[in-house]
Design a protein around this motif. Sequence first.
Motif, mmCIF file in Angstrom:
data_model
loop_
_atom_site.group_PDB
_atom_site.id
_atom_site.type_symbol
_atom_site.label_atom_id
_atom_site.label_comp_id
_atom_site.label_asym_id
_atom_site.label_seq_id
_atom_site.Cartn_x
_atom_site.Cartn_y
_atom_site.Cartn_z
ATOM 1 N N ARG A 70 1.528 12.527 7.260
ATOM 2 C CA ARG A 70 1.952 12.128 8.615
ATOM 3 C C ARG A 70 3.270 11.368 8.578
ATOM 4 O O ARG A 70 4.096 11.492 9.488
ATOM 5 C CB ARG A 70 0.865 11.269 9.272
ATOM 6 C CG ARG A 70 -0.398 12.016 9.637
ATOM 7 C CD ARG A 70 -0.160 13.015 10.766
ATOM 8 N NE ARG A 70 0.338 12.376 11.957
ATOM 9 C CZ ARG A 70 -0.444 11.835 12.914
ATOM 10 N NH1 ARG A 70 -1.759 11.880 12.771
ATOM 11 N NH2 ARG A 70 0.084 11.284 13.983
ATOM 12 N N LEU A 71 3.461 10.559 7.541
ATOM 13 C CA LEU A 71 4.694 9.765 7.431
ATOM 14 C C LEU A 71 5.813 10.523 6.730
ATOM 15 O O LEU A 71 6.941 10.027 6.641
ATOM 16 C CB LEU A 71 4.406 8.465 6.674
ATOM 17 C CG LEU A 71 3.451 7.474 7.371
ATOM 18 C CD1 LEU A 71 3.092 6.345 6.428
ATOM 19 C CD2 LEU A 71 4.071 6.936 8.651
ATOM 20 N N ARG A 72 5.464 11.699 6.166
ATOM 21 C CA ARG A 72 6.433 12.550 5.471
ATOM 22 C C ARG A 72 7.068 11.837 4.271
ATOM 23 O O ARG A 72 8.286 11.855 4.081
ATOM 24 C CB ARG A 72 7.520 13.038 6.445
ATOM 25 C CG ARG A 72 6.977 13.881 7.587
ATOM 26 C CD ARG A 72 8.069 14.332 8.516
ATOM 27 N NE ARG A 72 7.523 15.120 9.624
ATOM 28 C CZ ARG A 72 8.255 15.641 10.630
ATOM 29 N NH1 ARG A 72 9.574 15.438 10.649
ATOM 30 N NH2 ARG A 72 7.677 16.331 11.586
ATOM 31 N N ILE A 73 6.206 11.213 3.503
ATOM 32 C CA ILE A 73 6.657 10.550 2.271
ATOM 33 C C ILE A 73 5.681 10.896 1.152
ATOM 34 O O ILE A 73 4.536 11.277 1.410
ATOM 35 C CB ILE A 73 6.744 9.006 2.423
ATOM 36 C CG1 ILE A 73 5.371 8.430 2.785
ATOM 37 C CG2 ILE A 73 7.794 8.633 3.450
ATOM 38 C CD1 ILE A 73 5.344 6.911 2.801
ATOM 39 N N PRO A 74 6.095 10.780 -0.122
ATOM 40 C CA PRO A 74 5.172 11.036 -1.239
ATOM 41 C C PRO A 74 4.039 10.014 -1.268
ATOM 42 O O PRO A 74 4.196 8.868 -0.823
ATOM 43 C CB PRO A 74 6.066 10.897 -2.483
ATOM 44 C CG PRO A 74 7.466 10.994 -1.975
ATOM 45 C CD PRO A 74 7.460 10.455 -0.587
ATOM 46 N N GLU A 75 2.915 10.422 -1.823
ATOM 47 C CA GLU A 75 1.771 9.514 -1.914
ATOM 48 C C GLU A 75 2.101 8.250 -2.700
ATOM 49 O O GLU A 75 1.672 7.155 -2.337
ATOM 50 C CB GLU A 75 0.578 10.222 -2.564
ATOM 51 C CG GLU A 75 -0.136 11.186 -1.644
ATOM 52 C CD GLU A 75 -1.432 11.684 -2.254
ATOM 53 O OE1 GLU A 75 -2.049 10.932 -3.041
ATOM 54 O OE2 GLU A 75 -1.830 12.822 -1.955
ATOM 55 N N TYR A 76 2.841 8.404 -3.809
ATOM 56 C CA TYR A 76 3.110 7.236 -4.645
ATOM 57 C C TYR A 76 3.870 6.162 -3.870
ATOM 58 O O TYR A 76 3.674 4.960 -4.074
ATOM 59 C CB TYR A 76 3.886 7.636 -5.909
ATOM 60 C CG TYR A 76 5.359 7.910 -5.702
ATOM 61 C CD1 TYR A 76 6.299 6.879 -5.745
ATOM 62 C CD2 TYR A 76 5.816 9.199 -5.447
ATOM 63 C CE1 TYR A 76 7.650 7.125 -5.538
ATOM 64 C CE2 TYR A 76 7.169 9.458 -5.246
ATOM 65 C CZ TYR A 76 8.083 8.420 -5.296
ATOM 66 O OH TYR A 76 9.418 8.655 -5.079
ATOM 67 N N ARG A 77 4.752 6.604 -2.956
ATOM 68 C CA ARG A 77 5.514 5.626 -2.188
ATOM 69 C C ARG A 77 4.624 4.907 -1.182
ATOM 70 O O ARG A 77 4.766 3.698 -0.961
ATOM 71 C CB ARG A 77 6.674 6.315 -1.466
ATOM 72 C CG ARG A 77 7.628 5.317 -0.819
ATOM 73 C CD ARG A 77 8.840 5.972 -0.222
ATOM 74 N NE ARG A 77 9.748 4.981 0.341
ATOM 75 C CZ ARG A 77 10.811 5.279 1.072
ATOM 76 N NH1 ARG A 77 11.113 6.549 1.317
ATOM 77 N NH2 ARG A 77 11.581 4.315 1.551
ATOM 78 N N LEU A 78 3.709 5.651 -0.567
ATOM 79 C CA LEU A 78 2.789 5.022 0.367
ATOM 80 C C LEU A 78 1.862 4.044 -0.355
ATOM 81 O O LEU A 78 1.563 2.968 0.166
ATOM 82 C CB LEU A 78 1.971 6.090 1.099
ATOM 83 C CG LEU A 78 0.995 5.584 2.160
ATOM 84 C CD1 LEU A 78 1.723 4.732 3.206
ATOM 85 C CD2 LEU A 78 0.262 6.743 2.823
ATOM 86 N N ARG A 79 1.416 4.409 -1.546
ATOM 87 C CA ARG A 79 0.599 3.471 -2.331
ATOM 88 C C ARG A 79 1.358 2.167 -2.568
ATOM 89 O O ARG A 79 0.799 1.071 -2.425
ATOM 90 C CB ARG A 79 0.243 4.096 -3.684
ATOM 91 C CG ARG A 79 -0.700 5.256 -3.630
ATOM 92 C CD ARG A 79 -0.992 5.778 -5.043
ATOM 93 N NE ARG A 79 -1.623 7.072 -5.002
ATOM 94 C CZ ARG A 79 -2.909 7.265 -4.764
ATOM 95 N NH1 ARG A 79 -3.684 6.222 -4.572
ATOM 96 N NH2 ARG A 79 -3.406 8.480 -4.726
#
Length: 353
Positions: A268-277
């Motif tokens: 939804r945020l259009r970012i990689p998972e690692y960055r959201l973590r």
Amino acid sequence: MTLAATELCLRAAAVTLLLVLAASMFADFRNVLAGRLVIAFALGTVAHAVTASIGAGPPISVSHAPLIALSTGDIVVFWLLTRALFDDAFVLRWWHGLIWAAVVTFSFVNCMWIAPSGHAQAAITTVNLLTLVFIVLAVAQTIGSWSADLVERRRRVRVFIVVASALYGGMNALLQIAYAGSRVTVEWANLLNAGVLAAIVAGITWAMMRVDGADLFAAPVEPVIANAQPAAMEEAADQKLVNALMRLMADERIYRQDNVTIGTLATRLRIPEYRLRRLINQRLGYRNFNVFLNNHRIEEAKAALADPAQAEVPVITIAMDAGFQSLGPFNRAFKATTGVTPTEYRRLKASAA
């Protein structure tokens, strides 16, 4: 050097490393549940390193049987350790101790009465099949919990610890089952077993030294919904993403969705998972994704329980509306956060109105 002497050296090396690991954990993390479980697991593995034998061996003495029983019970500690490693909010329950005691007692009875009565093969096979069951449970727990861990530096180390321990435990159990009917001690199998154990203990010790202990065994922190860092210290791009994430949680209430994952939010945020973590961990102060979701769900539930207009709405309805799948997890998470049950919270708010 003979096979027996080499095996003895490998066992001694494993025992030494395990005792050093247990001492280190006791010095620094004896007040943290995961640290205490590491100590218990290390000491149980010492018992295993001392007593493990593939194939026939000398008759089991009364003094030897308790060590074998503790070695068998170590697989229950391993299962509990996998839970504590990936869930900072995990707590031991009375029935966990009951399971451990049952496995230890069963192993002791096997050693003292079942195996000596002529049923050694059945006894060894049964105990090691039980070991394989707990290994499967531990691996399943790891697979199910790994994605929710938000502390990047510890995720790979934790998986290595679990996978390496599970592989050794599985290999040992299969060798025990394969040679349960052997009338002689299988020297090459014992040497292989001791060598793999020493290598894995050394690998786990080395891996743990590479990660800050405070990351690996830190006590749970109080999560917050608001920004955990002053805006002036946050990078503009990260702050923009944090704001977008909070809009998803506050406006769209995405935490209500079934099976919402960190991958869902990252998409939804259009970012990689690692960055959201990294954002959720470093900017918002959470160490576990499920705690992050549940905190938002509990905040919604608290508002509903305190609302006089919803005084007749069943607690389970409020829980389900907030995104919980059943009443039990909701009650536990709610009490862990507020210190009271949902019903008590509603009564306190009604009394204060």
